[in-house]
Design an enzyme around this catalytic site. Structure first.
Site, PDB file in Angstrom:
ATOM      1  N   ASN A 151       9.081  -7.215   3.740  1.00 18.52           N
ATOM      2  CA  ASN A 151       8.957  -5.961   2.995  1.00 18.52           C
ATOM      3  C   ASN A 151      10.180  -5.094   3.283  1.00 18.52           C
ATOM      4  OD1 ASN A 151       7.338  -2.885   3.603  1.00 18.52           O
ATOM      5  ND2 ASN A 151       7.654  -3.685   1.563  1.00 18.52           N
ATOM      6  N   GLY A 152      10.599  -4.338   2.271  1.00 16.27           N
ATOM      7  CA  GLY A 152      11.680  -3.386   2.466  1.00 16.27           C
ATOM      8  C   GLY A 152      12.899  -3.663   1.611  1.00 16.27           C
ATOM      9  N   GLY A 153      13.170  -2.774   0.647  1.00 14.74           N
ATOM     10  CA  GLY A 153      14.415  -2.825  -0.101  1.00 14.74           C
ATOM     11  C   GLY A 153      14.524  -3.891  -1.164  1.00 14.74           C
ATOM     12  N   PRO A 196       0.855  -1.193   0.000  1.00 18.07           N
ATOM     13  CA  PRO A 196       0.000   0.000   0.000  1.00 18.07           C
ATOM     14  C   PRO A 196       0.887   1.238   0.000  1.00 18.07           C
ATOM     15  CG  PRO A 196       0.015  -1.048   2.174  1.00 18.07           C
ATOM     16  CD  PRO A 196       0.794  -1.936   1.267  1.00 18.07           C
ATOM     17  N   MET A 197       0.643   2.168  -0.924  1.00 21.03           N
ATOM     18  CA  MET A 197       1.475   3.371  -1.029  1.00 21.03           C
ATOM     19  C   MET A 197       0.588   4.589  -1.222  1.00 21.03           C
ATOM     20  SD  MET A 197       4.660   1.918  -3.339  1.00 21.03           S
ATOM     21  CE  MET A 197       3.655   0.818  -4.380  1.00 21.03           C
ATOM     22  N   MET A 198       0.691   5.527  -0.294  1.00 17.93           N
ATOM     23  CA  MET A 198      -0.136   6.729  -0.344  1.00 17.93           C
ATOM     24  C   MET A 198       0.114   7.496  -1.641  1.00 17.93           C
ATOM     25  SD  MET A 198      -2.070   6.716   2.253  1.00 17.93           S
ATOM     26  CE  MET A 198      -2.726   8.388   2.187  1.00 17.93           C
ATOM     27  N   CYS A 200       3.378   3.089   9.324  1.00 19.03           N
ATOM     28  CA  CYS A 200       3.582   4.430   8.773  1.00 19.03           C
ATOM     29  C   CYS A 200       4.152   5.358   9.841  1.00 19.03           C
ATOM     30  CB  CYS A 200       2.268   4.995   8.243  1.00 19.03           C
ATOM     31  SG  CYS A 200       2.445   6.653   7.542  1.00 19.03           S
ATOM     32  N   HIS A 233       8.087  -4.779   7.614  1.00 14.48           N
ATOM     33  CA  HIS A 233       9.076  -3.899   6.983  1.00 14.48           C
ATOM     34  C   HIS A 233      10.346  -3.994   7.822  1.00 14.48           C
ATOM     35  CE1 HIS A 233       9.940   0.235   4.964  1.00 14.48           C
ATOM     36  NE2 HIS A 233      11.063  -0.412   5.222  1.00 14.48           N
ATOM     37  N   GLY A 285       7.385  -2.440  -2.832  1.00 11.26           N
ATOM     38  CA  GLY A 285       6.743  -1.143  -2.825  1.00 11.26           C
ATOM     39  C   GLY A 285       7.204  -0.282  -3.982  1.00 11.26           C
TER      40      GLY A 285
END
Length: 336
Positions: A218-220, A24-26, A107, A178, A240
């Site tokens: 998640n992450g990188g 999910p990305m704002m 977040c 994350h 992401g």
């Protein structure tokens, strides 16, 4: 382990798997973006932008819940910290047809912290557990949590285990982690995605110590080769920014990670497949840029990529017939 994934036997939707998902990305993963991503992969689990309970309960509910049937499997991510509000929103998500509801505990934005939303909730594991229990009691679809490995002042491994264990006791079976801490003062959300070091080892230890849980990393992560490597340790991977800026990466997800033998869609075919959707959006009074802003990465690495992006962004605003610009942009992708 794949808990809570059995699809409705009367549904023609693909079953929900968290083996590969797009974060999910704002401002990015709106319904236009998800429609485009679904053209590239039938299997990837897609997430909405985070929606706060206040916005959903008191705002334009139809706008926040809107999605196309083709977007499934699809999860709604919620931001909030009141059990009753989250339960009410989970019911709305289920009624709207979402396949999963996810609670944002990652977040780091000041704006959401002030409303007790996001990563600051890692300091309150019992509150998160109460929220998860209320949501699980309210709906039959899976309830999952996305979180960091810690926050400043509460970043020990023991505290991470306390958080996961407490929330697991409330019934949560799937955690998307994350692999960075969140620093809640002094860093912007963007800096919090880059400055705290990645600690895949911490998430791997979590999977070792909680083998019964589904742990999604998640992450990188930037390539499908990295995804395959991580899937030897974790139950799933979530991408992401890389999936957004280089969306054509998704075109081989089904083949490389799910064993599909279907042909890989070409970049040109993907853009052409979006044309009827874009035409319908324009006919309904929408701006083509609402859709094409998510497609700019299709030209990544190609000769003429800059002109491709310009045609689908800057030039649109002065065009009488924006679909002609789409056709011009498509020429850059012919044969690819």
């Amino acid at each position: 382990m794949q808990p809570d994934i059995a699809p409705n036997p009367h549904s023609t939707r693909p079953g929900l798997s968290r083996r590969f998902s797009v974060a999910p990305m704002m401002d990015w993963t709106d319904h236009h973006c998800r429609y485009f991503m679904r053209l590239l992969s039938s299997q990837a689990l897609l997430y909405t932008e985070m929606v706060t309970t206040g916005a959903l309960l008191h705002g334009d509910r139809e706008r926040f819940l809107r999605h196309d049937e083709t977007e499934h499997p699809l999860a709604l991510q919620l931001g909030g910290s009141t059990a009753a509000g989250l339960a009410a929103c989970a019911r709305l998500a289920e009624a709207a047809g979402y396949d999963e509801v996810n609670l944002n505990v990652g977040c780091p934005s000041d704006r959401v912290q002030n409303n007790m939303i996001g990563a600051c909730l890692m300091a309150h594991p019992q509150l998160v557990a109460d929220c998860v229990k209320a949501m699980r009691d309210a709906v039959g679809i899976p309830v999952t949590v996305k979180h960091r490995i810690g926050i400043n002042g509460r970043d020990s491994y023991a505290e991470l285990c306390d958080f996961v264990g407490t929330v697991h006791d409330a019934g949560c079976q799937s955690f998307t982690v994350h692999a960075r801490i969140a620093i809640l003062e002094g860093l912007s959300p963007k800096e919090n995605r880059d400055i705290p070091p990645l600690r895949y080892d911490v998430v791997a230890q979590l999977k070792t110590d909680f083998p019964e849980l589904e742990i999604v990393l998640n992450g990188g992560i930037k390539t499908l080769e990295q995804c395959s490597e991580h899937l030897q340790t974790f139950d799933g991977v979530m991408l992401g920014r890389e999936a957004y800026h280089n969306p054509y990466l998704l075109a081989q997800v089904d083949q490389q990670l799910f064993g599909s033998v279907a042909p890989v869609i070409s970049r040109h075919a993907a853009l052409e497949s979006m044309r009827p959707y874009i035409a319908a959006h324009i006919a309904s009074g929408g701006n083509m840029h609402h859709v094409t802003r998510h497609m700019l990465g299709l030209g990544l690495g190609f000769p003429g990529a800059r002109r491709f992006r310009q045609l689908l962004s800057v030039d649109i605003h002065k065009a009488e017939n924006p679909l002609l610009l789409l056709d011009q942009a498509a020429k850059f992708l012919e044969g690819h």
